[in-house]
Scaffold this active site. Structure first.
Site, PDB file in Angstrom:
ATOM      1  N   SER A 354      64.665  63.521  45.760  1.00 30.22           N
ATOM      2  CA  SER A 354      63.280  63.929  45.565  1.00 30.22           C
ATOM      3  C   SER A 354      63.082  65.369  46.049  1.00 30.22           C
ATOM      4  O   SER A 354      63.841  66.266  45.686  1.00 30.22           O
ATOM      5  CB  SER A 354      62.348  62.939  46.288  1.00 30.22           C
ATOM      6  OG  SER A 354      61.001  63.151  45.972  1.00 30.22           O
ATOM      7  N   ASP A 418      62.156  57.979  35.925  1.00 36.04           N
ATOM      8  CA  ASP A 418      61.696  58.562  37.191  1.00 36.04           C
ATOM      9  C   ASP A 418      60.730  59.716  36.905  1.00 36.04           C
ATOM     10  O   ASP A 418      61.055  60.650  36.168  1.00 36.04           O
ATOM     11  CB  ASP A 418      62.896  59.038  37.997  1.00 36.04           C
ATOM     12  CG  ASP A 418      62.528  59.555  39.378  1.00 36.04           C
ATOM     13  OD1 ASP A 418      61.321  59.646  39.691  1.00 36.04           O
ATOM     14  OD2 ASP A 418      63.446  59.875  40.148  1.00 36.04           O
ATOM     15  N   HIS A 511      61.474  55.988  40.932  1.00 33.29           N
ATOM     16  CA  HIS A 511      61.882  57.036  41.872  1.00 33.29           C
ATOM     17  C   HIS A 511      62.511  56.449  43.129  1.00 33.29           C
ATOM     18  O   HIS A 511      63.070  57.177  43.948  1.00 33.29           O
ATOM     19  CB  HIS A 511      60.666  57.886  42.244  1.00 33.29           C
ATOM     20  CG  HIS A 511      60.998  59.136  42.999  1.00 33.29           C
ATOM     21  ND1 HIS A 511      61.881  60.088  42.535  1.00 33.29           N
ATOM     22  CD2 HIS A 511      60.569  59.603  44.210  1.00 33.29           C
ATOM     23  CE1 HIS A 511      61.978  61.074  43.408  1.00 33.29           C
ATOM     24  NE2 HIS A 511      61.202  60.804  44.432  1.00 33.29           N
TER      25      HIS A 511
END
Length: 529
Positions: A354, A418, A511
């Site tokens: 991320s 995602d 995610h």
């Protein structure tokens, strides 16, 4: 390198709903000026018309709205995070629901202690796996050629290194004591240090990173792992949705929020980006009694300045301390150079999930900018997971020239739908672009090598139905995956609950580190190779 730099800063706090309406419907310049501060690189202030008056105004407006909403719910998000993590740890420490009830009636409930060796983050509760892929192999002597050759192969099919980097990216969400225990006790490696680093814009220690080595002595591999977006941290999400950028001459436009997270500037005083980015390293034999390497390790930087606050190669050279507190880039670089000097055969890997992935690729980018050739020659690879975009096409071309020869060193892993790798928004005219090799895994965990993940912007009616259908499939898959591949892949109730949330916001649950660990471990090895 020219010192002229441009920037665009999006300021959601400076306007209201009426200003947004005028900007979207009437293309009002005055309203745009409330939300945007810019400089064209030649010292002229003003709004970039092409950024606002074309199709991009919709992108900027959506960014402003998202950041306004996140800012409003920021404190409730923080309180919710504390409550959720307390409850999750309370349950796990006491044997879940039935165990907690039993202990409650017997008066011996174990209370969670934040920052202790047993306190696990919300991300850690989503995926409780600790051991590395083929952990029996990793317990062998690190001097065995088979292990060393597997771990130190900088190629996309290296499943051992892919898994180590993913697990380290997931581990970065934990506190320092948990990280130390997992690295030393579970992975049988060597924990070096954990850093809580200063973000001068947010005025808090909001950037976390840890370093490990494969061995205490005779080190072959140094791994740097940056922490990603924390689910209940409003500042992290605001950074992901930020479209502000800073232009580095000859290198390109870079996401301003990510630069701030590395401690390389502050948008309230844009000259700080000049001081940290536009200056090449200056080598002195002596600086007030300090040599250049000592000065760096003690948190100093070298640059030339003029009275106007700009950069001037002809002016006197000065040595000044880095901004206020310990920052991520300078702290990690200093420790890395020390380790590489001590261990002549070691190479290093940078990784993150991320937001951590964005910082992972920007770290070597700035090393290149600062002409740290000796350090970059020891780079084994950069592996990121669910990483957002960090800059424009020019930045990508610049870094590909440094990371693709003689062998590719930058691998960007993306799982299916995602949402985060599709941020910040990119279209035919907007500036944010991905670069590097993309390893894309679909919802069956089958891998493909692609230039860009499918549906790169994740918006549009034609994508909506497939996204919702895929979210339903992922929920169903979570219930049967353990039966198909073994107990290691059985998802916990926390992960299943996130899948349910993903039915309302497709791409959010995708995610989760759960799918990235599964992708690396279940993905098609033949296709990767």
């Amino acid at each position: 390198m020219s010192a002229n730099s441009g920037f665009l800063i999006v300021k959601p706090e400076n306007g209201g709903i009426l200003d947004l309406f005028k900007l979207v419907v009437l293309k009002n310049q005055e309203s745009a000026a409330k939300f945007l501060e810019s400089c064209d690189g030649d010292g002229d202030d003003g709004v970039f018309e092409e950024e606002v008056m074309g199709d991009n105004r919709w992108v900027i407006v959506m960014s402003i709205i998202a950041r306004k909403v996140i800012k409003i719910i920021g404190k409730p998000m923080e309180w919710t995070g504390y409550l959720v993590e307390f409850i999750l740890n309370l349950l796990s420490l006491n044997g879940n629901f039935l165990g907690l009830a039993y202990r409650f009636f017997h008066g011996d409930v174990v209370m969670p202690q934040r920052d202790s060796e047993t306190f696990i983050s919300a991300i850690g509760h989503l995926d409780g796996r600790l051991d590395l892929y083929k952990s029996n192999m990793l317990l062998k002597d690190f001097n065995e050629p088979d292990f060393r050759n597997n771990l130190l192969r900088p190629e996309m099919g290296n499943q051992v290194l892919l898994d180590l980097c993913m697990m380290a990216s997931k581990l970065a969400y934990e506190n320092a004591k948990v990280v130390r225990n997992v690295v030393n006790l579970h992975w049988k490696m060597h924990f070096v240090d954990f850093y809580n680093c200063w973000n001068d814009y947010q005025k808090e220690e909001s950037t976390q990173v840890f370093i490990l080595c494969d061995n205490p002595k005779d080190v072959n591999l140094i791994l740097i792992s940056f922490r990603g977006t924390e689910p209940f941290d409003a500042d992290d999400w605001i950074t992901d949705f930020d479209y502000s950028w800073y232009e580095i001459p000859e290198l390109g436009k870079v996401h301003m929020g990510f630069l701030e997270a590395l401690g390389l500037g502050n948008r309230k005083n844009t000259s700080t980006f000049q001081e940290n980015l536009l200056v090449k390293s200056v080598k002195f034999s002596n600086l007030n009694g300090l040599d250049a390497s000592t000065a760096s390790s003690e948190g100093y930087k070298l640059f030339t300045s003029n009275e106007q606050g700009g950069l001037d190669q002809s002016s006197d050279k000065k040595l000044i301390p880095v901004m206020g507190e310990r920052t991520a880039y300078y702290s990690v670089k200093s420790k890395l150079k020390s380790l590489l000097k001590e261990h002549k055969n070691a190479k290093f890997v940078v990784t993150g999930h991320s937001l951590g992935g964005a910082l992972a690729i920007l770290f070597p980018t700035v090393l290149v900018l600062h002409e740290e050739e000796d350090v970059m020659q020891r780079l084994l690879g950069v592996y990121t997971y669910g990483q957002p975009r960090v800059g424009n096409r020019q930045l990508g071309r610049f870094m590909e020239s440094h990371l693709e020869h003689p062998n590719p060193k930058y691998f960007r892993v993306v799982y299916c739908n995602d949402l985060v790798p599709r941020l910040p928004y990119d279209n035919k005219t907007f500036l944010y672009k991905h670069f590097g090799i993309c390893l894309y895994y679909n919802s069956l965990y089958i891998a493909q090598k692609v230039d860009e993940e499918p549906n790169p912007n994740y918006y549009g009616i034609r994508f909506l139905i497939p996204e919702y259908m895929n979210a339903v499939w992922e929920l169903f898959r979570s219930l049967i995956l353990g039966h198909m591949h073994g107990t290691e892949y059985k998802e916990c109730w926390e992960s299943t609950l996130l899948r349910i949330v993903g039915l309302a916001i497709p791409g959010l649950s995708a995610h989760s580190p759960v799918d990235y660990v599964n992708s690396v471990r279940l993905g098609s090895r033949d296709l990767l190779r």
